[in-house]
Design an enzyme around this catalytic site. Structure first.
Site, PDB file in Angstrom:
ATOM      1  N   ASP A 120      37.595 -36.531 -46.186  1.00  0.00           N
ATOM      2  CA  ASP A 120      35.984 -36.601 -46.860  1.00  0.00           C
ATOM      3  C   ASP A 120      35.607 -35.263 -47.150  1.00  0.00           C
ATOM      4  OD1 ASP A 120      36.269 -36.858 -43.824  1.00  0.00           O
ATOM      5  OD2 ASP A 120      34.187 -36.398 -43.943  1.00  0.00           O
ATOM      6  N   ASN A 121      36.337 -34.347 -46.511  1.00  0.00           N
ATOM      7  CA  ASN A 121      35.825 -32.764 -46.720  1.00  0.00           C
ATOM      8  C   ASN A 121      36.616 -31.988 -47.746  1.00  0.00           C
ATOM      9  OD1 ASN A 121      33.731 -33.332 -45.209  1.00  0.00           O
ATOM     10  ND2 ASN A 121      34.843 -32.416 -43.380  1.00  0.00           N
ATOM     11  N   ARG A 179      35.545 -36.542 -53.760  1.00  0.00           N
ATOM     12  CA  ARG A 179      36.354 -36.220 -52.475  1.00  0.00           C
ATOM     13  C   ARG A 179      37.750 -37.042 -52.432  1.00  0.00           C
ATOM     14  NH1 ARG A 179      31.864 -34.789 -48.626  1.00  0.00           N
ATOM     15  NH2 ARG A 179      30.244 -34.768 -49.689  1.00  0.00           N
ATOM     16  N   GLY A 212      25.488 -39.601 -45.202  1.00  0.00           N
ATOM     17  CA  GLY A 212      24.673 -40.092 -44.020  1.00  0.00           C
ATOM     18  C   GLY A 212      23.213 -39.148 -44.106  1.00  0.00           C
ATOM     19  N   ARG A 213      23.286 -38.086 -44.591  1.00  0.00           N
ATOM     20  CA  ARG A 213      22.153 -37.249 -44.353  1.00  0.00           C
ATOM     21  C   ARG A 213      22.185 -36.388 -45.653  1.00  0.00           C
ATOM     22  NH1 ARG A 213      23.363 -32.092 -40.607  1.00  0.00           N
ATOM     23  NH2 ARG A 213      25.643 -32.181 -40.833  1.00  0.00           N
ATOM     24  N   ARG A 250      22.407 -27.744 -52.680  1.00  0.00           N
ATOM     25  CA  ARG A 250      23.452 -27.256 -52.998  1.00  0.00           C
ATOM     26  C   ARG A 250      24.062 -27.714 -54.333  1.00  0.00           C
ATOM     27  NH1 ARG A 250      27.812 -29.447 -48.734  1.00  0.00           N
ATOM     28  NH2 ARG A 250      28.211 -31.450 -49.687  1.00  0.00           N
ATOM     29  N   ASP A 303      20.812 -38.865 -37.382  1.00  0.00           N
ATOM     30  CA  ASP A 303      19.639 -38.977 -37.773  1.00  0.00           C
ATOM     31  C   ASP A 303      19.268 -38.662 -39.207  1.00  0.00           C
ATOM     32  OD1 ASP A 303      19.878 -36.279 -37.503  1.00  0.00           O
ATOM     33  OD2 ASP A 303      18.612 -35.843 -35.831  1.00  0.00           O
ATOM     34  N   GLY A 304      20.414 -38.446 -39.880  1.00  0.00           N
ATOM     35  CA  GLY A 304      20.154 -37.966 -41.397  1.00  0.00           C
ATOM     36  C   GLY A 304      19.380 -36.666 -41.439  1.00  0.00           C
ATOM     37  N   LYS A 325      21.255 -31.749 -48.600  1.00  0.00           N
ATOM     38  CA  LYS A 325      21.920 -32.094 -47.376  1.00  0.00           C
ATOM     39  C   LYS A 325      20.778 -31.895 -46.338  1.00  0.00           C
ATOM     40  CE  LYS A 325      25.831 -30.316 -44.857  1.00  0.00           C
ATOM     41  NZ  LYS A 325      27.153 -29.719 -44.941  1.00  0.00           N
TER      42      LYS A 325
HETATM   43  P1  AMP Z   1      30.763 -33.988 -41.725  1.00  0.00           P
HETATM   44  O1  AMP Z   1      31.310 -33.478 -40.139  1.00  0.00           O
HETATM   45  O2  AMP Z   1      29.553 -32.919 -41.832  1.00  0.00           O
HETATM   46  O3  AMP Z   1      32.044 -33.878 -42.683  1.00  0.00           O
HETATM   47  O4  AMP Z   1      30.308 -35.295 -41.568  1.00  0.00           O
HETATM   48  C1  AMP Z   1      30.996 -36.362 -41.491  1.00  0.00           C
HETATM   49  C2  AMP Z   1      29.979 -37.763 -41.735  1.00  0.00           C
HETATM   50  O5  AMP Z   1      29.091 -37.710 -40.649  1.00  0.00           O
HETATM   51  C3  AMP Z   1      29.685 -37.771 -42.976  1.00  0.00           C
HETATM   52  O6  AMP Z   1      29.595 -39.085 -43.463  1.00  0.00           O
HETATM   53  C4  AMP Z   1      28.084 -37.184 -42.898  1.00  0.00           C
HETATM   54  O7  AMP Z   1      27.189 -37.696 -43.828  1.00  0.00           O
HETATM   55  C5  AMP Z   1      27.660 -37.971 -41.454  1.00  0.00           C
HETATM   56  N1  AMP Z   1      26.833 -37.004 -40.684  1.00  0.00           N
HETATM   57  C6  AMP Z   1      26.889 -35.834 -40.200  1.00  0.00           C
HETATM   58  N2  AMP Z   1      25.804 -35.131 -39.411  1.00  0.00           N
HETATM   59  C7  AMP Z   1      24.837 -36.402 -39.631  1.00  0.00           C
HETATM   60  C8  AMP Z   1      23.441 -36.777 -39.367  1.00  0.00           C
HETATM   61  N3  AMP Z   1      22.955 -35.774 -38.751  1.00  0.00           N
HETATM   62  N4  AMP Z   1      22.997 -37.842 -39.612  1.00  0.00           N
HETATM   63  C9  AMP Z   1      23.605 -38.858 -40.637  1.00  0.00           C
HETATM   64  N5  AMP Z   1      24.839 -38.785 -40.694  1.00  0.00           N
HETATM   65  C10 AMP Z   1      25.562 -37.555 -40.471  1.00  0.00           C
HETATM   66 MG    MG Z   2      31.563 -33.741 -44.766  1.00  0.00          MG
END
Ligand code: AMP
Ligand code: MG
Length: 493
Positions: free
Chosen positions: A247-248, A178, A87-88, A171, A120-121, A108
Protein backbone atom coordinates in the site's frame (compact mmCIF):
# COMPACT_ATOMS: atom_id res chain seq x y z
CA UNK A 1 -8.75 30.32 -6.31
CA UNK A 2 -8.18 26.72 -6.89
CA UNK A 3 -9.82 24.64 -9.57
CA UNK A 4 -9.75 20.88 -9.17
CA UNK A 5 -11.09 18.02 -11.22
CA UNK A 6 -12.43 14.72 -9.89
CA UNK A 7 -11.01 12.38 -12.49
CA UNK A 8 -10.25 9.54 -10.13
CA UNK A 9 -13.64 9.69 -8.41
CA UNK A 10 -15.35 9.54 -11.82
CA UNK A 11 -13.14 6.87 -13.36
CA UNK A 12 -12.87 4.47 -10.43
CA UNK A 13 -15.94 5.12 -8.26
CA UNK A 14 -15.61 1.75 -6.51
CA UNK A 15 -12.35 2.97 -4.96
CA UNK A 16 -13.55 6.49 -4.10
CA UNK A 17 -15.59 7.34 -1.02
CA UNK A 18 -16.75 10.97 -1.02
CA UNK A 19 -15.83 12.44 2.34
CA UNK A 20 -15.26 15.78 4.03
CA UNK A 21 -12.26 16.94 6.03
CA UNK A 22 -12.70 17.65 9.71
CA UNK A 23 -13.06 21.37 10.44
CA UNK A 24 -9.96 23.23 11.63
CA UNK A 25 -11.13 26.44 13.25
CA UNK A 26 -7.62 27.38 14.48
CA UNK A 27 -5.76 26.58 11.27
CA UNK A 28 -2.33 28.17 11.06
CA UNK A 29 0.05 27.79 8.14
CA UNK A 30 3.42 26.46 9.31
CA UNK A 31 5.25 26.01 6.02
CA UNK A 32 4.37 26.70 2.42
CA UNK A 33 6.42 25.45 -0.51
CA UNK A 34 6.26 28.56 -2.66
CA UNK A 35 8.41 27.12 -5.41
CA UNK A 36 6.11 24.10 -5.75
CA UNK A 37 2.97 26.25 -5.48
CA UNK A 38 4.18 28.44 -8.32
CA UNK A 39 5.12 25.47 -10.48
CA UNK A 40 1.57 24.18 -10.01
CA UNK A 41 0.12 27.51 -11.08
CA UNK A 42 -1.07 28.29 -7.54
CA UNK A 43 -0.76 31.76 -6.08
CA UNK A 44 1.30 31.64 -2.85
CA UNK A 45 -0.31 34.81 -1.52
CA UNK A 46 -3.77 33.25 -1.88
CA UNK A 47 -2.56 30.11 -0.11
CA UNK A 48 -1.27 32.26 2.75
CA UNK A 49 -4.61 34.09 3.10
CA UNK A 50 -7.25 32.87 5.57
CA UNK A 51 -9.33 31.49 2.69
CA UNK A 52 -6.27 29.79 1.24
CA UNK A 53 -5.37 28.16 4.55
CA UNK A 54 -8.93 26.89 4.92
CA UNK A 55 -8.60 25.37 1.45
CA UNK A 56 -5.29 23.76 2.42
CA UNK A 57 -6.88 21.93 5.36
CA UNK A 58 -9.85 20.83 3.26
CA UNK A 59 -12.36 22.89 5.26
CA UNK A 60 -13.16 25.06 2.23
CA UNK A 61 -13.76 22.83 -0.76
CA UNK A 62 -12.84 24.38 -4.11
CA UNK A 63 -15.78 24.76 -6.44
CA UNK A 64 -16.50 21.57 -8.36
CA UNK A 65 -14.15 19.45 -6.26
CA UNK A 66 -15.30 16.08 -4.89
CA UNK A 67 -12.89 15.11 -2.07
CA UNK A 68 -12.67 11.35 -1.61
CA UNK A 69 -11.02 8.82 0.65
CA UNK A 70 -9.33 6.24 -1.57
CA UNK A 71 -9.76 2.54 -0.94
CA UNK A 72 -6.78 0.25 -1.14
CA UNK A 73 -5.62 -3.07 0.24
CA UNK A 74 -2.07 -4.03 1.06
CA UNK A 75 0.45 -6.64 2.05
CA UNK A 76 1.83 -5.30 5.32
CA UNK A 77 5.02 -7.03 6.48
CA UNK A 78 4.04 -9.90 4.23
CA UNK A 79 0.46 -10.40 5.44
CA UNK A 80 -2.54 -9.36 3.38
CA UNK A 81 -5.00 -6.73 4.65
CA UNK A 82 -7.92 -6.62 2.22
CA UNK A 83 -9.19 -3.23 3.38
CA UNK A 84 -6.88 -0.38 4.33
CA UNK A 85 -7.57 2.84 2.47
CA UNK A 86 -7.17 6.48 3.41
CA UNK A 87 -7.91 6.32 7.12
CA UNK A 88 -6.74 9.86 7.76
CA UNK A 89 -6.28 11.26 4.29
CA UNK A 90 -8.31 12.66 1.42
CA UNK A 91 -7.77 13.17 -2.25
CA UNK A 92 -9.05 16.73 -2.72
CA UNK A 93 -8.93 16.36 -6.47
CA UNK A 94 -6.60 16.73 -9.42
CA UNK A 95 -4.94 19.87 -10.62
CA UNK A 96 -3.83 20.65 -14.15
CA UNK A 97 -0.35 22.17 -13.73
CA UNK A 98 0.95 24.76 -16.22
CA UNK A 99 3.26 22.06 -17.66
CA UNK A 100 0.13 20.13 -18.64
CA UNK A 101 0.59 17.37 -16.08
CA UNK A 102 -2.27 16.23 -13.88
CA UNK A 103 -1.33 16.25 -10.18
CA UNK A 104 -3.21 14.90 -7.19
CA UNK A 105 -3.79 17.34 -4.37
CA UNK A 106 -4.01 15.26 -1.22
CA UNK A 107 -4.39 15.86 2.51
CA UNK A 108 -2.97 13.77 5.32
CA UNK A 109 -4.24 14.21 8.88
CA UNK A 110 -7.62 15.58 7.79
CA UNK A 111 -9.82 13.50 10.10
CA UNK A 112 -11.15 9.96 10.38
CA UNK A 113 -12.74 8.42 7.29
CA UNK A 114 -14.67 5.16 6.86
CA UNK A 115 -11.24 3.52 6.45
CA UNK A 116 -9.92 4.72 9.81
CA UNK A 117 -10.54 1.44 11.65
CA UNK A 118 -9.24 2.10 15.19
CA UNK A 119 -7.27 5.20 14.18
CA UNK A 120 -8.23 8.76 15.10
CA UNK A 121 -7.74 10.08 11.57
CA UNK A 122 -5.28 12.68 12.77
CA UNK A 123 -1.61 13.51 12.41
CA UNK A 124 0.75 15.47 14.62
CA UNK A 125 2.84 18.46 13.58
CA UNK A 126 6.20 16.67 13.95
CA UNK A 127 5.60 13.72 11.60
CA UNK A 128 3.94 15.94 8.98
CA UNK A 129 6.88 18.36 9.00
CA UNK A 130 9.13 15.32 8.80
CA UNK A 131 7.40 14.14 5.61
CA UNK A 132 7.73 17.69 4.25
CA UNK A 133 11.50 17.75 4.88
CA UNK A 134 12.18 14.21 3.68
CA UNK A 135 10.12 14.35 0.50
CA UNK A 136 11.49 17.72 -0.55
CA UNK A 137 15.04 16.51 0.14
CA UNK A 138 14.39 13.48 -2.07
CA UNK A 139 13.10 15.72 -4.83
CA UNK A 140 16.22 17.88 -4.61
CA UNK A 141 18.35 14.72 -4.87
CA UNK A 142 16.62 13.97 -8.17
CA UNK A 143 14.59 11.04 -6.86
CA UNK A 144 10.96 10.63 -7.98
CA UNK A 145 8.67 11.40 -5.06
CA UNK A 146 5.40 12.84 -3.93
CA UNK A 147 5.96 16.50 -3.04
CA UNK A 148 4.94 18.54 -0.05
CA UNK A 149 3.06 21.76 -0.63
CA UNK A 150 2.27 22.84 2.91
CA UNK A 151 1.90 21.88 6.54
CA UNK A 152 -0.92 23.55 8.46
CA UNK A 153 -1.38 23.31 12.22
CA UNK A 154 -5.05 22.57 12.86
CA UNK A 155 -5.36 23.72 16.46
CA UNK A 156 -6.72 20.23 17.27
CA UNK A 157 -5.04 18.15 19.89
CA UNK A 158 -3.79 14.70 18.91
CA UNK A 159 -3.47 12.12 21.63
CA UNK A 160 -0.40 9.93 21.23
CA UNK A 161 1.82 8.88 24.15
CA UNK A 162 1.37 12.51 25.12
CA UNK A 163 -0.97 15.18 23.74
CA UNK A 164 0.46 16.73 20.58
CA UNK A 165 -0.48 19.57 18.27
CA UNK A 166 -2.36 18.36 15.20
CA UNK A 167 -1.50 19.16 11.59
CA UNK A 168 -2.46 18.51 8.01
CA UNK A 169 0.13 17.85 5.33
CA UNK A 170 -0.85 18.90 1.82
CA UNK A 171 0.98 16.83 -0.74
CA UNK A 172 0.99 16.39 -4.47
CA UNK A 173 1.68 13.31 -6.55
CA UNK A 174 1.45 12.25 -10.15
CA UNK A 175 -1.20 9.95 -8.66
CA UNK A 176 -1.87 8.10 -5.44
CA UNK A 177 -2.44 4.77 -7.19
CA UNK A 178 -0.65 2.05 -5.30
CA UNK A 179 0.03 -1.64 -5.75
CA UNK A 180 -2.59 -1.91 -3.00
CA UNK A 181 -5.16 -0.05 -5.14
CA UNK A 182 -5.00 -2.86 -7.69
CA UNK A 183 -5.05 -5.51 -4.97
CA UNK A 184 -8.20 -3.93 -3.55
CA UNK A 185 -9.85 -3.83 -6.97
CA UNK A 186 -9.01 -7.48 -7.54
CA UNK A 187 -10.38 -8.30 -4.10
CA UNK A 188 -13.80 -6.91 -4.99
CA UNK A 189 -14.17 -9.93 -7.27
CA UNK A 190 -15.55 -7.62 -9.94
CA UNK A 191 -13.39 -7.71 -13.05
CA UNK A 192 -14.93 -4.40 -14.21
CA UNK A 193 -13.48 -2.65 -11.14
CA UNK A 194 -10.07 -4.17 -11.80
CA UNK A 195 -10.32 -3.00 -15.39
CA UNK A 196 -11.33 0.53 -14.27
CA UNK A 197 -8.32 0.99 -12.01
CA UNK A 198 -5.89 -0.46 -14.55
CA UNK A 199 -7.33 1.64 -17.38
CA UNK A 200 -7.11 4.72 -15.20
CA UNK A 201 -3.47 3.98 -14.33
CA UNK A 202 -2.69 3.55 -18.03
CA UNK A 203 -4.42 6.82 -18.95
CA UNK A 204 -2.68 8.65 -16.16
CA UNK A 205 0.84 7.21 -16.42
CA UNK A 206 1.39 5.15 -19.54
CA UNK A 207 -1.02 6.10 -22.31
CA UNK A 208 1.53 4.70 -24.77
CA UNK A 209 0.58 1.11 -23.83
CA UNK A 210 -3.15 1.59 -24.40
CA UNK A 211 -2.83 0.27 -27.95
CA UNK A 212 -0.84 -2.83 -26.93
CA UNK A 213 -2.30 -6.30 -27.47
CA UNK A 214 -2.48 -6.64 -23.69
CA UNK A 215 -2.45 -3.11 -22.24
CA UNK A 216 -2.48 -4.39 -18.64
CA UNK A 217 0.76 -6.26 -19.32
CA UNK A 218 2.23 -3.09 -20.80
CA UNK A 219 1.31 -1.25 -17.61
CA UNK A 220 2.83 -3.96 -15.46
CA UNK A 221 6.08 -3.84 -17.43
CA UNK A 222 6.18 -0.05 -17.07
CA UNK A 223 5.66 -0.26 -13.30
CA UNK A 224 8.42 -2.87 -13.04
CA UNK A 225 10.78 -0.51 -14.90
CA UNK A 226 9.78 2.55 -12.85
CA UNK A 227 10.24 0.72 -9.54
CA UNK A 228 13.58 -0.79 -10.59
CA UNK A 229 14.81 2.70 -11.37
CA UNK A 230 13.37 4.19 -8.17
CA UNK A 231 14.82 1.62 -5.80
CA UNK A 232 18.22 1.88 -7.52
CA UNK A 233 18.11 5.61 -6.84
CA UNK A 234 17.25 4.99 -3.17
CA UNK A 235 20.17 2.60 -2.82
CA UNK A 236 22.59 5.07 -4.39
CA UNK A 237 21.88 7.74 -1.76
CA UNK A 238 21.43 5.39 1.19
CA UNK A 239 17.69 5.93 1.56
CA UNK A 240 15.77 3.42 3.65
CA UNK A 241 12.03 3.62 3.08
CA UNK A 242 11.28 1.62 6.19
CA UNK A 243 7.76 0.40 5.43
CA UNK A 244 7.64 -0.97 1.90
CA UNK A 245 4.20 -2.50 2.26
CA UNK A 246 2.33 -2.82 -1.04
CA UNK A 247 0.00 0.00 0.00
CA UNK A 248 3.07 2.23 0.20
CA UNK A 249 4.33 1.48 -3.31
CA UNK A 250 3.05 3.61 -6.15
CA UNK A 251 2.33 2.61 -9.74
CA UNK A 252 3.89 5.90 -10.87
CA UNK A 253 7.33 5.06 -9.46
CA UNK A 254 7.27 7.97 -7.02
CA UNK A 255 8.43 7.45 -3.45
CA UNK A 256 5.41 7.66 -1.17
CA UNK A 257 4.64 7.52 2.53
CA UNK A 258 7.42 9.01 4.57
CA UNK A 259 6.68 7.33 7.87
CA UNK A 260 9.70 5.60 9.35
CA UNK A 261 12.12 6.36 6.49
CA UNK A 262 15.65 7.55 7.22
CA UNK A 263 19.02 7.82 5.52
CA UNK A 264 21.78 5.36 6.18
CA UNK A 265 24.68 6.82 8.13
CA UNK A 266 27.14 4.06 9.09
CA UNK A 267 27.25 1.74 6.11
CA UNK A 268 25.69 -1.62 6.90
CA UNK A 269 23.23 -3.26 4.49
CA UNK A 270 21.33 -4.76 7.46
CA UNK A 271 20.35 -1.31 8.75
CA UNK A 272 16.66 -0.96 9.62
CA UNK A 273 15.64 2.02 11.72
CA UNK A 274 11.93 1.38 12.10
CA UNK A 275 10.92 0.44 15.62
CA UNK A 276 8.34 -2.05 14.35
CA UNK A 277 10.61 -3.69 11.76
CA UNK A 278 12.21 -5.96 14.32
CA UNK A 279 13.04 -8.68 11.78
CA UNK A 280 14.67 -6.19 9.41
CA UNK A 281 12.32 -7.10 6.56
CA UNK A 282 12.69 -3.59 5.14
CA UNK A 283 16.40 -3.19 5.86
CA UNK A 284 18.47 -1.15 3.42
CA UNK A 285 19.96 -4.14 1.63
CA UNK A 286 16.61 -5.92 1.26
CA UNK A 287 14.86 -3.12 -0.60
CA UNK A 288 15.37 -4.41 -4.16
CA UNK A 289 14.10 -7.87 -3.17
CA UNK A 290 11.09 -6.43 -1.41
CA UNK A 291 10.27 -4.26 -4.42
CA UNK A 292 10.38 -7.38 -6.58
CA UNK A 293 8.18 -9.24 -4.08
CA UNK A 294 5.66 -6.39 -4.11
CA UNK A 295 5.63 -6.40 -7.91
CA UNK A 296 4.82 -10.11 -7.82
CA UNK A 297 1.75 -9.23 -5.70
CA UNK A 298 0.81 -6.63 -8.30
CA UNK A 299 1.13 -9.18 -11.09
CA UNK A 300 -1.05 -11.66 -9.18
CA UNK A 301 -3.74 -9.04 -8.77
CA UNK A 302 -3.61 -8.26 -12.50
CA UNK A 303 -3.55 -11.86 -13.81
CA UNK A 304 -7.15 -11.95 -15.12
CA UNK A 305 -6.32 -9.01 -17.38
CA UNK A 306 -3.22 -10.69 -18.83
CA UNK A 307 -5.00 -13.76 -20.22
CA UNK A 308 -8.10 -15.86 -19.60
CA UNK A 309 -5.87 -18.90 -19.45
CA UNK A 310 -4.22 -18.90 -16.05
CA UNK A 311 -1.13 -20.78 -17.16
CA UNK A 312 -0.49 -18.32 -19.95
CA UNK A 313 -1.24 -15.36 -17.66
CA UNK A 314 1.27 -16.58 -15.09
CA UNK A 315 3.93 -17.11 -17.77
CA UNK A 316 3.39 -13.55 -19.00
CA UNK A 317 3.66 -12.20 -15.46
CA UNK A 318 6.85 -14.14 -14.77
CA UNK A 319 8.49 -13.02 -17.97
CA UNK A 320 7.66 -9.36 -17.26
CA UNK A 321 8.77 -9.62 -13.63
CA UNK A 322 12.06 -11.22 -14.68
CA UNK A 323 13.00 -7.83 -16.12
CA UNK A 324 13.20 -6.32 -12.65
CA UNK A 325 16.63 -7.66 -11.72
CA UNK A 326 18.49 -6.66 -14.90
CA UNK A 327 16.77 -3.25 -14.92
CA UNK A 328 17.64 -2.66 -11.28
CA UNK A 329 21.24 -3.80 -11.83
CA UNK A 330 21.63 -1.54 -14.85
CA UNK A 331 20.21 1.51 -13.05
CA UNK A 332 22.32 0.89 -9.98
CA UNK A 333 25.42 0.30 -12.05
CA UNK A 334 24.88 3.48 -14.10
CA UNK A 335 24.54 5.44 -10.85
CA UNK A 336 27.54 3.77 -9.26
CA UNK A 337 29.58 4.64 -12.33
CA UNK A 338 28.82 8.33 -11.73
CA UNK A 339 29.46 8.03 -7.99
CA UNK A 340 32.92 6.71 -8.85
CA UNK A 341 33.53 9.57 -11.28
CA UNK A 342 33.26 7.73 -14.57
CA UNK A 343 31.30 9.08 -17.48
CA UNK A 344 28.24 7.17 -18.63
CA UNK A 345 29.03 3.90 -20.36
CA UNK A 346 27.40 5.07 -23.56
CA UNK A 347 29.09 8.50 -23.58
CA UNK A 348 29.96 9.29 -27.15
CA UNK A 349 33.38 9.05 -28.64
CA UNK A 350 34.20 12.73 -28.58
CA UNK A 351 33.95 12.84 -24.79
CA UNK A 352 37.25 12.88 -22.95
CA UNK A 353 38.94 9.65 -24.02
CA UNK A 354 40.35 9.18 -20.51
CA UNK A 355 36.93 8.90 -18.91
CA UNK A 356 35.07 6.59 -21.28
CA UNK A 357 35.32 2.90 -21.57
CA UNK A 358 35.57 1.74 -17.95
CA UNK A 359 34.06 -1.71 -18.30
CA UNK A 360 30.94 -2.60 -16.31
CA UNK A 361 32.81 -5.43 -14.55
CA UNK A 362 35.50 -3.04 -13.45
CA UNK A 363 32.90 -0.59 -12.07
CA UNK A 364 31.26 -3.47 -10.19
CA UNK A 365 34.58 -4.71 -8.83
CA UNK A 366 35.64 -1.25 -7.64
CA UNK A 367 32.22 -0.56 -6.13
CA UNK A 368 32.18 -3.96 -4.43
CA UNK A 369 35.57 -3.47 -2.79
CA UNK A 370 34.75 0.07 -1.73
CA UNK A 371 31.54 -1.12 -0.09
CA UNK A 372 33.46 -3.84 1.74
CA UNK A 373 35.77 -1.18 3.16
CA UNK A 374 32.80 1.02 4.06
CA UNK A 375 31.15 -1.85 5.87
CA UNK A 376 34.32 -2.90 7.70
CA UNK A 377 34.74 0.63 9.03
CA UNK A 378 31.00 1.27 9.44
CA UNK A 379 31.89 4.46 7.60
CA UNK A 380 29.38 7.23 7.03
CA UNK A 381 27.94 6.46 3.59
CA UNK A 382 27.31 9.98 2.33
CA UNK A 383 30.43 11.80 3.51
CA UNK A 384 32.69 8.90 2.51
CA UNK A 385 31.46 9.05 -1.08
CA UNK A 386 31.83 12.80 -1.10
CA UNK A 387 35.41 12.39 0.14
CA UNK A 388 36.14 10.47 -3.05
CA UNK A 389 36.18 13.76 -4.92
CA UNK A 390 39.10 14.96 -2.80
CA UNK A 391 40.81 11.64 -3.39
CA UNK A 392 40.38 12.07 -7.15
CA UNK A 393 41.88 15.55 -6.81
CA UNK A 394 44.88 13.97 -5.06
CA UNK A 395 44.08 14.14 -1.34
CA UNK A 396 42.80 10.89 0.14
CA UNK A 397 43.26 11.87 3.81
CA UNK A 398 39.57 12.35 4.60
CA UNK A 399 38.60 9.14 2.82
CA UNK A 400 41.31 7.17 4.56
CA UNK A 401 40.22 8.51 7.94
CA UNK A 402 36.59 7.65 7.16
CA UNK A 403 37.64 4.11 6.31
CA UNK A 404 39.55 3.75 9.55
CA UNK A 405 42.89 3.57 7.75
CA UNK A 406 41.87 0.36 5.92
CA UNK A 407 45.01 -1.29 4.56
CA UNK A 408 43.21 -2.22 1.33
CA UNK A 409 42.59 1.43 0.41
CA UNK A 410 46.01 2.07 -1.16
CA UNK A 411 45.66 -0.66 -3.78
CA UNK A 412 42.05 0.30 -4.42
CA UNK A 413 42.99 3.97 -4.98
CA UNK A 414 45.70 3.02 -7.43
CA UNK A 415 43.35 0.84 -9.45
CA UNK A 416 40.57 3.48 -9.36
CA UNK A 417 42.83 6.40 -10.25
CA UNK A 418 44.14 4.48 -13.26
CA UNK A 419 40.74 5.18 -14.85
CA UNK A 420 41.12 8.94 -14.28
CA UNK A 421 37.93 9.48 -12.26
CA UNK A 422 36.41 12.92 -12.78
CA UNK A 423 35.66 14.79 -9.53
CA UNK A 424 33.14 17.00 -11.33
CA UNK A 425 31.09 13.92 -12.26
CA UNK A 426 31.36 12.73 -8.66
CA UNK A 427 30.32 16.07 -7.17
CA UNK A 428 27.10 15.93 -9.17
CA UNK A 429 26.34 12.38 -8.01
CA UNK A 430 27.46 12.31 -4.36
CA UNK A 431 25.46 14.73 -2.21
CA UNK A 432 27.06 16.75 0.57
CA UNK A 433 23.77 17.31 2.36
CA UNK A 434 21.14 14.71 3.12
CA UNK A 435 18.43 14.90 5.80
CA UNK A 436 20.64 13.47 8.51
CA UNK A 437 18.67 11.90 11.28
CA UNK A 438 20.05 14.05 14.09
CA UNK A 439 19.49 17.27 12.12
CA UNK A 440 15.91 16.34 11.27
CA UNK A 441 15.20 15.44 14.90
CA UNK A 442 16.74 18.70 16.08
CA UNK A 443 14.73 20.81 13.62
CA UNK A 444 11.50 19.01 14.48
CA UNK A 445 12.07 19.43 18.20
CA UNK A 446 12.56 23.18 17.70
CA UNK A 447 9.48 23.39 15.47
CA UNK A 448 7.36 21.57 18.03
CA UNK A 449 8.51 24.15 20.59
CA UNK A 450 7.41 26.92 18.23
CA UNK A 451 10.72 27.80 16.57
CA UNK A 452 10.54 27.11 12.83
CA UNK A 453 13.91 28.66 12.01
CA UNK A 454 16.08 25.52 12.22
CA UNK A 455 13.59 23.73 9.97
CA UNK A 456 13.77 26.60 7.48
CA UNK A 457 17.57 26.38 7.45
CA UNK A 458 17.52 22.66 7.03
CA UNK A 459 15.12 22.75 4.07
CA UNK A 460 17.18 25.51 2.47
CA UNK A 461 20.43 23.55 2.77
CA UNK A 462 18.74 20.37 1.52
CA UNK A 463 17.32 22.15 -1.52
CA UNK A 464 20.80 22.18 -3.17
CA UNK A 465 22.34 18.98 -1.88
CA UNK A 466 25.29 18.85 -4.26
CA UNK A 467 26.52 22.41 -3.78
CA UNK A 468 28.78 23.36 -0.92
CA UNK A 469 27.31 26.17 1.15
CA UNK A 470 29.50 28.22 3.44
CA UNK A 471 28.27 28.27 7.01
CA UNK A 472 26.55 24.90 6.52
CA UNK A 473 29.48 22.72 7.57
CA UNK A 474 27.64 21.05 10.43
CA UNK A 475 24.88 19.91 8.05
CA UNK A 476 27.47 17.80 6.22
CA UNK A 477 28.78 16.06 9.31
CA UNK A 478 27.68 12.67 10.61
CA UNK A 479 26.07 12.43 14.03
CA UNK A 480 28.02 11.17 16.99
CA UNK A 481 28.26 7.40 17.44
CA UNK A 482 25.88 7.47 20.42
CA UNK A 483 23.10 9.07 18.39
CA UNK A 484 23.65 6.68 15.49
CA UNK A 485 23.52 3.62 17.71
CA UNK A 486 20.26 4.58 19.42
CA UNK A 487 18.33 6.02 16.47
CA UNK A 488 14.84 4.60 15.81
CA UNK A 489 11.95 5.76 13.64
CA UNK A 490 8.21 5.31 14.02
CA UNK A 491 5.28 4.95 11.63
CA UNK A 492 1.64 5.83 11.76
CA UNK A 493 2.41 8.73 14.04
P1 AMP B 1 0.80 3.75 6.95
O1 AMP B 1 1.51 2.89 7.93
O2 AMP B 1 0.95 5.22 7.21
O3 AMP B 1 1.10 3.40 5.54
O4 AMP B 1 -0.74 3.48 7.16
C1 AMP B 1 -1.34 2.22 7.03
C2 AMP B 1 -2.84 2.35 7.14
O5 AMP B 1 -3.21 2.87 8.41
C3 AMP B 1 -3.47 3.27 6.13
O6 AMP B 1 -4.70 2.70 5.77
C4 AMP B 1 -3.67 4.56 6.90
O7 AMP B 1 -4.70 5.35 6.38
C5 AMP B 1 -4.01 4.04 8.27
N1 AMP B 1 -3.69 4.99 9.36
C6 AMP B 1 -2.45 5.31 9.83
N2 AMP B 1 -2.55 6.19 10.84
C7 AMP B 1 -3.88 6.45 11.02
C8 AMP B 1 -4.64 7.27 11.91
N3 AMP B 1 -4.05 8.03 12.85
N4 AMP B 1 -5.98 7.26 11.78
C9 AMP B 1 -6.59 6.51 10.87
N5 AMP B 1 -5.95 5.71 10.00
C10 AMP B 1 -4.60 5.68 10.07
MG1 MG C 1 0.60 4.30 3.80
Amino acid sequence: MLSLSHDFADAVPALATPWAAAPAPQARLLVLNEELATSLGLDPSFLRSPAGVQTLVGAAVPEGAVPVAQAYAGHQFGGFSPRLGDGRALLLGELRAPDGALRDLHLKGSGATPYARAGDGLAAVGPMLREYVMSEAMHALGIPTTRSLAVVATGREVQREVALAGAVLVRTASSHLRVGSVEYARGTGDIAVLRDVVDYAIARHHPEVSGDDVPALGLFRAVVAAQADLVAKWMLVGFIHGVMNTDNMTLSGETIDYGPCAFLDAYDPATAFSSIDTAGRYAYGNQPYIAEWNLARLAEAMLPLFDDDLERAVAMAQEALARFRPLFAAARSAGMRRKLGFADADADADADAETVGVADDEVEALAGELHEMLERARADYTSSFRALSDAARGDATTLSRALGGDAALGVWLERWRAHAPDPVVMDAANPIYIPRNHLVEEALAAASAGDLEPLGWLTTVLSTPFTERSGAERYAEPAGADFVAGFRTFCGT
